[in-house]
Design a protein around this motif. Structure first.
Motif, short mmCIF file in Angstrom:
data_model
loop_
_atom_site.label_atom_id
_atom_site.label_comp_id
_atom_site.label_asym_id
_atom_site.label_seq_id
_atom_site.Cartn_x
_atom_site.Cartn_y
_atom_site.Cartn_z
N GLU A 162 0.80 -1.23 0.00
CA GLU A 162 0.00 0.00 0.00
C GLU A 162 0.83 1.29 0.00
O GLU A 162 0.64 2.17 0.82
N ALA A 163 1.72 1.41 -0.96
CA ALA A 163 2.57 2.60 -1.06
C ALA A 163 1.92 3.74 -1.84
O ALA A 163 2.43 4.86 -1.82
N VAL A 164 0.82 3.47 -2.53
CA VAL A 164 0.17 4.49 -3.37
C VAL A 164 -1.01 5.11 -2.62
O VAL A 164 -1.85 4.40 -2.07
N TYR A 176 4.39 -6.66 -5.01
CA TYR A 176 3.87 -5.37 -4.57
C TYR A 176 2.38 -5.56 -4.36
O TYR A 176 1.65 -5.97 -5.27
N ASN A 177 1.88 -5.22 -3.16
CA ASN A 177 0.50 -5.52 -2.77
C ASN A 177 -0.27 -4.23 -2.51
O ASN A 177 0.21 -3.35 -1.79
N GLY A 182 0.13 -7.97 -6.22
CA GLY A 182 -0.86 -8.52 -5.32
C GLY A 182 -2.11 -7.66 -5.35
O GLY A 182 -2.07 -6.49 -4.99
N VAL A 183 -3.21 -8.24 -5.81
CA VAL A 183 -4.49 -7.54 -5.91
C VAL A 183 -5.31 -7.95 -4.68
O VAL A 183 -5.85 -9.06 -4.62
N GLN A 184 -5.41 -7.05 -3.71
CA GLN A 184 -6.03 -7.44 -2.45
C GLN A 184 -7.46 -7.96 -2.63
O GLN A 184 -7.86 -8.93 -2.01
N LEU A 237 0.05 -12.09 -11.38
CA LEU A 237 -1.03 -11.59 -10.54
C LEU A 237 -1.28 -12.55 -9.39
O LEU A 237 -1.12 -13.77 -9.55
N SER A 238 -1.70 -12.01 -8.26
CA SER A 238 -2.10 -12.84 -7.13
C SER A 238 -3.26 -12.16 -6.42
O SER A 238 -3.23 -10.95 -6.18
N ILE A 239 -4.32 -12.91 -6.13
CA ILE A 239 -5.39 -12.41 -5.27
C ILE A 239 -4.97 -12.71 -3.84
O ILE A 239 -4.90 -13.87 -3.44
#
Length: 395
Positions: A175-177, A218-219, A253-255, A292-294
């Protein structure tokens, strides 16, 4: 630096499941669940299904493997686990000079006993709100960049060195954005190092050096609902920057804390409206070569009616459409929910329903009974295209 005594690495890493250089997708036989468990369904497509889990004392009423009822759900349906909170800096780093891994060590031992690999969440949550208090006021001295790098190196190498290949994938940065601006969040670390990009690049470079076997992720929580446009654009810029600078990032990483927030008569209409922009976003991500990863899936149901049957069906329909879209990308191999039961869902405290009803965004209800959402997940997994096995990464 004080660290609580290490657990026996031979115990933690023993067996082929955690051997250095093992494939990112370990053998199906190592997942202890029934033939109709969600992970077994996923594994038939070279996918993997798992869940977040917590720490608790044995027998506690918690979403942990110390709770026999909850453990039964996890062992039936899951093939991979991720600590919900216990590997974050707030829990593992009580001060700049000390580490406390007591809870995480216990959870790793439980995961090994259950035959499940673990994802690491997270090596750096680059968001001041979630920094430990000592870090917010840390004295970076006369050479602040060097001190910031030292803190990052020490933390990442300590974690990776303690658990080795038992953790096969890390959310290196979380969550850097800033979703409101699309820019990168500023913190005491970015101030010390002259910007957020040097912090993030250094974290990933250190993680690659310290954990060469691991998938580096990156998540973030950019999502497909309207209002996430700036967040998605910011994530794309960050990912583009990583590629240009040669930052070693493997996966987005797509939460996937998806949700219906306003009353709607047609879930299908909402899905049709959201799909084009979301697919365009995923196309750009995968076009840059990212997997991609959920990583944290659940469904926020604030916009659905209180009636349980109607609400559960709406959640299942919305989730099924989302998962079908996500699983259409062969670059996606992991699907993890952020908890198996509504009884322990973070949504109950962080995003309660306005009507006071318990949120119903997990596969099982508060009595550990399967809901239509579980069936929707099973259907999406079963219908997914078969993946190629993930590549091995040498340690």
């Amino acid at each position: 630096m004080k660290i609580n005594p290490p657990i026996d690495r031979r115990t933690l890493l023993g067996g082929s499941l955690f051997a250095a250089g093992s494939a990112l997708l370990p053998p199906v036989a190592l997942a202890q669940n029934g033939s109709d468990g969600l992970n077994a369904i996923a594994r038939a497509r070279n996918l993997r299904f798992g869940s977040a889990f917590a720490w608790s004392p044995p027998g506690a009423d918690a979403g942990s493997l110390g709770n026999p009822e909850y453990a039964a759900l996890v062992k039936r349906d899951c093939g991979v686990l991720v600590p919900e909170n216990e590997l974050k800096w707030q829990r593992t780093r009580p001060s700049a000079a000390t580490f406390d891994f007591a809870r995480m060590d216990a959870m790793m031992a439980q995961a090994k006993a259950a035959g499940m690999p673990v994802r690491g969440h997270t090596l750096l949550w680059h968001y001041t709100r979630w920094f430990p208090e000592w870090l917010k006021s840390h004295d970076f001295g006369s050479k602040p960049a060097a001190e910031a790098e030292r803190l990052l190196d020490q933390h990442i190498r300590t974690v990776a060195g303690r658990y080795g290949p038992a953790i096969y994938s890390y959310d290196v940065v979380n969550e850097a954005v800033d979703p409101d601006t699309g820019g990168l969040r500023e913190t005491v670390l970015s101030t010390a190092m002259g910007g957020a990009e040097p912090v993030l690049d250094h974290a990933f470079a250190t993680a690659r050096s310290a954990a060469p076997w691991a998938e580096l992720v990156y998540n973030d929580y950019m999502s497909w609902e309207a209002g996430n446009e700036k967040h998605r654009s910011g994530v794309l810029r960050l990912l583009e920057g990583f590629r240009k600078r040669g930052t070693p990032v493997d996966t987005l990483g797509v939460q996937s804390h998806i949700g219906l927030f306003a009353p709607t008569k047609s879930v299908a209409a909402v899905v049709a409206e959201l799909t084009p922009a979301w697919r365009a976003f995923l196309n750009e991500v995968t076009g840059m070569g990212y997997r991609l990863s959920i990583t944290e899936f659940d469904v926020r149901d604030r916009g659905l009616p209180a009636d349980i049957a109607l609400r559960d069906q709406g959640v299942a329909d919305f989730a099924g459409a989302y998962l079908d879209l996500m699983l259409s990308y062969p670059q996606l191999t992991d699907v993890l929910v952020w908890g198996m039961s509504d009884k322990y869902s973070w949504l109950r405290g962080f995003e309660p329903r306005p009507d006071g009803q318990i949120t119903r965004g997990c596969p099982y209800d508060t009595d550990f009974k399967a809901k239509p959402l579980r069936a929707a997940i099973a259907k999406s997994l079963a219908g997914a295209p078969i993946r190629q096995p993930a590549p091995e990464r040498a340690a």
